[in-house]
Enzyme design. Sequence first.
Site: not given
Length: 481
Positions: A258, A288-290, A320, A334, A347, A453
């Site tokens: 994932t 990825s989600c994007t 997280n 970050r 990204t 997301n």
Amino acid sequence: MTVKDDAFTNWKNREEIAESMIPIIGKLHREQDVTVLLHSRSLVNKSVVSILKIHRFARQIAGEELSVTETLPFLHALTTLDLGPSQIDLGMLAATYKADSRGLSVAEFTAEAVAGATGENKIERREARDVVLYGFGRIGRLVARLLIEKAGSGNGLRLRAIVVRGGGEADLVKRASLLRRDSIHGQFQGTITVDEANNTIVANGNEIKVIYANDPSEIDYTGYGIKDAILIDNTGKWRDREGLSKHLRPGIDKVVLTAPGKGDVPNIVHGVNHDTIKPDEQILSCASCTTNAIVPPLKAMADEYGVLRGHVETVHSFTNDQNLLDNYHSADRRGRSAPLNMVMTETGAASAVAKALPDLKAPISGSSIRVPVPDVSIAILSLRLGRETTREEVLDYLREVSLTSPLKRQIDFTTAPDAVSSDFIGSRHASIVDAGATKVDGDSAILYLWYDNEFGYSCQVIRVVQYVSGVEYPTYPAPAV
């Protein structure tokens, strides 16, 4: 009778009809493995009000509300058929029946439209496929919820085990509590009990073994009665073939990551390139989600208009991986407080497009900003098209894609003039086109794509797992190609 009384009486009548639909939908699901949908939204285990709201949603896409009085006859028609495992969309049945001019009855039309799932054509119900979750973080727990939800018929996918590192006192109780209630996605729909003596969580009757291990090499899954399982690694610790191969232990047949895969690991976006997965492929990534948010609409636009180049800017909820307060972090920026700052970051979604859409030769660049919201992001996809068009044409096209195309489970569409990010928490689509924000000028188009997301991406992961396990059942009526 006043207009007010008329509206209330109409509501009560529709409530009664929706209530009558619930046991029919439930029985089809439990006994025949048939999932009843309405414009790609499942009606299984939904409340009366939820069923009515899903019907009302059609107003945003089709221009008018779809009434339960229109869909109930199709649902009754399904109960008279010898149906096999399938997904049947009442919204599509109603829409295609309305457009049909042959004068068929609802029963005749329904029987014809779902013929591929009946009689000699129907798929036999398959034995449940074992699934193991390696890791139990944000995505892991949402995937667990989805797997438990989809185990209602007793077929398809069955979550057998969760692998986590050893914790302290009351570890199992704490992990079960995180599954039971979530600050963003709310309460678990069902019951959860903990059997500490056997390291087991029982969720809606599903016995899930919790295995404590620090490394895949420590586990023999056959010792837990697990065989030919699909393992979903949601830790992101290993992302190349060599690392992910560590999971191919006794009892594990395939590994699904994932996170974006590296090297020659296939990056799969369901709805776009899942049909390229080789039957003997044991390791793959769900990207990825994007990537899942931008690739389906990018494919849709490329198919219709051609795409010469593009740029995606993602405004992404914090994760997280960031710090709550300023502290050391190995990555630039970050380390700064996630709830207090907009944080520029990189990204990999733009470069991942090439893996999911190898035929798209257009260069796609990308960048990202993390913002202080806990879930739901937006991708701003700026495209140079192969031909000139208009805003109205693009919106009509994307509306139709979200309703009737093979991408309808990936792409949603909203015309809500006051939509904000929290409205899309829990969306099961990979991305939602915001019609009001869309901009088109000649051969230039800018699409604003909302996406959950966490949950929307988890749904895409489940779709890939269903596909590779052979339990992704066909949808009827078949979407237009």
